[in-house]
Design a protein around this motif. Sequence first.
Motif, short mmCIF file in Angstrom:
data_model
loop_
_atom_site.label_atom_id
_atom_site.label_comp_id
_atom_site.label_asym_id
_atom_site.label_seq_id
_atom_site.Cartn_x
_atom_site.Cartn_y
_atom_site.Cartn_z
N UNK A 1 0.87 -1.19 0.00
CA UNK A 1 0.00 0.00 0.00
C UNK A 1 0.90 1.23 0.00
N UNK A 2 0.84 2.07 -1.07
CA UNK A 2 1.73 3.25 -1.14
C UNK A 2 1.22 4.40 -0.27
N UNK A 3 2.14 5.25 0.16
CA UNK A 3 1.81 6.45 0.93
C UNK A 3 2.89 7.49 0.69
N UNK A 4 2.79 8.61 1.42
CA UNK A 4 3.67 9.75 1.18
C UNK A 4 4.26 10.23 2.50
N UNK A 5 5.56 10.29 2.57
CA UNK A 5 6.26 10.62 3.81
C UNK A 5 5.77 11.92 4.43
N UNK A 6 5.67 12.96 3.62
CA UNK A 6 5.33 14.27 4.15
C UNK A 6 4.01 14.25 4.90
N UNK A 7 3.01 13.60 4.32
CA UNK A 7 1.70 13.55 4.96
C UNK A 7 1.75 12.71 6.22
N UNK A 8 2.46 11.60 6.17
CA UNK A 8 2.56 10.74 7.36
C UNK A 8 3.30 11.45 8.49
N UNK A 9 4.42 12.09 8.16
CA UNK A 9 5.21 12.79 9.18
C UNK A 9 4.40 13.92 9.81
N UNK A 10 3.58 14.61 9.01
CA UNK A 10 2.79 15.73 9.53
C UNK A 10 1.55 15.27 10.27
N UNK A 11 1.23 13.96 10.20
CA UNK A 11 0.00 13.46 10.81
C UNK A 11 0.24 12.65 12.08
N UNK A 12 1.42 12.10 12.25
CA UNK A 12 1.68 11.24 13.40
C UNK A 12 3.16 10.94 13.55
N UNK A 13 3.45 9.86 14.24
CA UNK A 13 4.85 9.47 14.46
C UNK A 13 5.08 8.11 13.80
N UNK A 14 5.49 8.15 12.54
CA UNK A 14 5.72 6.93 11.77
C UNK A 14 7.22 6.64 11.73
N UNK A 15 7.61 5.36 11.81
CA UNK A 15 9.05 5.00 11.81
C UNK A 15 9.66 5.14 10.42
N UNK A 16 10.00 6.38 10.08
CA UNK A 16 10.54 6.66 8.74
C UNK A 16 11.92 7.26 8.87
N UNK A 17 12.75 6.98 7.91
CA UNK A 17 14.08 7.58 7.83
C UNK A 17 14.44 7.71 6.37
N UNK A 18 15.53 8.40 6.13
CA UNK A 18 15.94 8.60 4.73
C UNK A 18 16.29 7.29 4.05
N UNK A 19 16.68 6.28 4.83
CA UNK A 19 17.09 5.00 4.23
C UNK A 19 15.99 3.95 4.28
N UNK A 20 15.03 4.11 5.19
CA UNK A 20 14.00 3.09 5.38
C UNK A 20 12.66 3.63 4.89
N UNK A 21 12.13 3.05 3.81
CA UNK A 21 10.88 3.51 3.23
C UNK A 21 9.79 2.45 3.28
N UNK A 22 9.97 1.39 4.04
CA UNK A 22 9.01 0.30 4.11
C UNK A 22 8.59 0.10 5.56
N UNK A 23 7.28 -0.01 5.79
CA UNK A 23 6.73 -0.25 7.13
C UNK A 23 5.99 -1.58 7.10
N UNK A 24 6.43 -2.53 7.89
CA UNK A 24 5.83 -3.86 7.94
C UNK A 24 4.69 -3.88 8.96
N UNK A 25 3.50 -4.31 8.52
CA UNK A 25 2.33 -4.42 9.40
C UNK A 25 1.64 -5.76 9.16
N UNK A 26 2.33 -6.84 9.43
CA UNK A 26 1.78 -8.17 9.12
C UNK A 26 0.61 -8.53 10.02
N UNK A 27 0.55 -7.93 11.21
CA UNK A 27 -0.55 -8.25 12.11
C UNK A 27 -1.76 -7.36 11.94
#
Length: 757
Positions: free
Chosen positions: A221-247
Motif C-alpha cells: 500500500x503506497x503512501x507519502x512521507x510528508x503527509x505521514x510525518x505531519x499526521x503522526x509518528x511513523x518509523x521513517x528515515x531517509x534510508x527506510x521507506x518500508x513499514x511492515x504491518x503483518x498483524x
Amino acid sequence: MMDKKEKKFLTVAPFECAWRKDLKFREAGRGCVAFEASAHNDVTLVFRENVGSQHYHYKRDNSPHYTVILGSHRNRRLKIEVDGNTVVDVEGVGLCCSSAFQSYWISICDGLISIGKGRYPFQNLVFQWLDSNPNCSVRYVGLSSWDKHVGYRNVSVLPLTDNHISLWKHVDCNEYICEEDGEEELEDEQTVYEKWGIENFLESWELSDVLFIVGTEESSVPAHKTILVASGNFPLSSSEDVIQLKGVTYPVLHALLQYIYTGRTQIPEPQLGSLRALGLQFEVIPLVKQCEEAMERLKLNRKLFDFGKSVELSYPCTRPHCCTAFPFGVPVDILRLKQLYLTSSTVTLWSLPFAKMFTNGMSETIASEVFLRDISPEAFKGLLEFMYSGELNLEATIDSVALLLQLFLLADQYGVTLLHQECCKTLLEYLSEDSVCPILQVVSSIPSCKLIEETCEMNFSMHFDYCTTASIDFVLLDETTFSNIVQHPDLTVTSEEKVLNAILMWGCRQFMTFCPFVRFLLLPLALLEKLEKSNISRNISTFNNLVKEAINCIKHGLAGPENEHNLRIQHRRSSYKELQYICDGDSNGVLYFAGTSYGKHQWVNPVLAKRITITASSPPSRFTDPKALVSRTYQGTSFAGPQIKDGHNCTWWMVDISADHQLICNYYTLRQDGSRAYMRYWKFQGSLDGKTWTNLRVHENDQTICKPGQFASWPVTGPNALLPYRFFRVILTGPTTDASNPWNFCICLLELYGYFY
C-alpha cells in the motif's frame, strides 16, 4: 445534564437546554452557528437576547426568541418557531442521525434564517425563511432537545461581515454562472482544481515514497512521507521507506490512511478497537480520540448501534468555512508541515498544475531546477508559505495590495483553490476607493471572479468623483469595465461634468463609444456653448450633435415631462443635492437644510427636531449647549471644554448628520462667540463611523478670526474632499489666545456645505 468537561462532546438531556456564554453572536441579530449533532430526532437550537438557565425550555419562554428544530415529528419535519408559535413546518427526510455525528449550520441575518448541512457554512443550503417582523436582538445560542438525548460537538459561532454576507457562498463555491459561450471548459477546469487535494493521493503510486506491507498476504500500500510525518509518528528515515504491518488487516490500514488523507472514514464496529490501536501505535491522536468517543457512545447506549454496522469518524475541521484543498479538515499538524517547508515536493499535493508538471513526463519531472518566469520572488514565497501553513500572511505595508494581487494571480494560475478563495476574501476586506482600480485591473481578466468584479464596479461607481480625481489609475481599465462603471445604476457624481472629464481622460480613441453615456442636458448652458466651439465638437460629429441637442432643449424648453422616459435628460438616481456656500451666515448650508426637514417645511432647530446630533468634548451645560450651535442666533458665551485623553487636552465639537445621510463637504463656516479666545490651531475632520477620523483641512497659526462674533469660512480641497462622510468635527490642536482658559473652544455657529446625499 452534560458530561464532564474533558469530554469533547456534550449530551443534552430531554427537555433541557445547554447555554455557554461564548456561544454568542458578535453582532445582535447577525451570526452563524456551525455544529455537529447526533440524535434520533429534534436537534433543537434556541436563539434569544439573553442566556437561559439549565432547566430552560423554549416551550415555556415568554421572551422574544427563535427556535429551529431539525428532525421534528420523529425525524420527518423541519420546524421554525417564533416566540413559541410555529411559522415553518416542512417535510424533511433524514435530518438527524443517531449512529454518527452530522454537520449543520444555521445563520441569522436581520430575520433571514438559513439552514444548511455540511461542515462549511453558506454551502449546501437546505432551507431559508424570512421573518417579516425580524427580531434583531437575538445573540445567545442554546443547545436543546425534546424527548430524547441529543449529542453536540464542535460548536462554533462565526460572524457575518458586510461583504461576506452576500459573497461568501459564491467565493467559496464559485456558483456564479458565466453566460458567455465557450466558458464551460473553464468551469470544468475550475471544478477539478477545487476538488484537488491530498485525498487525490490516497493509496496512489504517484509521488509515493513510503510502502506499507500489510497482512499475511503482504499487500503493498503506497503512501507519502510528508503527509505521514505531519499526521503522526511513523518509523521513517531517509534510508527506510518500508513499514511492515503483518498483524494488521488491509481494511484497518485503509481506514487509518483514509482518515489521514481525507479527514473521514468508516469502519465496522467490531474493528473499531483495532483502528484505535493502530492509531495509537503511530500517534495519530485525533483518530484515537474519535475512536474512543465512538466506543464511549456505544457503552452509553448500545441501542444506538446495530452490531456490525459501520461507524463513521470525521476529523473536526479547524476552519469550518474553508474547503478541503488545504488540510484544515484532515489531521495534519500544521507546525510539523511548516518544518517541512522547502524540503520536499509536496506542493504538488495542493496544486494540480504542479502535480502534472512533476508527473506527466514533462522536463520538470527529471530536472533538479524549475524556472518560473514573470513571477516575483516575494509572491512565490508567499505561495509556498501558504501551501505549508494554510495562512495568508500580509504585512500592513503600502505594497500589501500589490502583493495580494500577485498571489491571487498565482493561485489562479496554479489552481491553489483555497489560496484563491482566501485572496478573494482578503481583497474584499482591502477594497477601498484607493485600491479598487488595481483590483479591477486584475479580477476583470479572471472569469471565476465575476462577482468580485461587480462589487468593485459598484464601489467605483458610488465613489466616482474620488476614483477619477485622486488618481489616474482608472485610465488603465479595459473598455468593458469602464463602460460598466459609467452606465452603472449606482453611479454617484456631484456634477455631470465629472463624467465627461473622466471619459475624456480615459481615452479619446473610444470617445465616440462613450459620448452617449454623458447626460449633456445636465451640464450648464455656459459649458455646453464652450463645448460647441471646441476642437472636439468640430472633429467628432456625434459629440457635436449631442451638444447641440442639449443646447436646443435647454433654450427652447424641450426637456419637459413628456421626455422623462429618456435617461439622457434625467438626473442620476443617486446624485447628491448641491448645497453650496454663498456667503457667511447664508441659508444654503446642510444644517439649515436639515432644519427644514430637507426642504419640506419651515425651519426649526434641527437638533430639537432630531434631524442631526451635536456633541461636545465636555458635558452639556448652560454654556455648552449643542442646539445653540445651529440656532442661528448670536451667543455671547458658547464653548466646549477640554477632556483629558492619553494625557493631553482634547477639545472638540462634533456633528452627526444622521445614519441615513452623507455629505461630500467642500466648505464650512464657524462663528466666534462673544469672547476673545480666538483659535489658531485646529483641524476640520470627517468620519464614517465617528471613531476613525480623516483630516479635511488642517489650520496652523490661522489668524482669520480676530474679533468677537466674527464669521469665517474655509474651502475644503484635496482628494479627501471628494469622499462622503457622516460625522464631522472641529478639534483644537493647540491653545487659543485666552491665557486663562486656553483649551476652551469658543464658537456659537457651525455650518457645512457641499453635496448632500
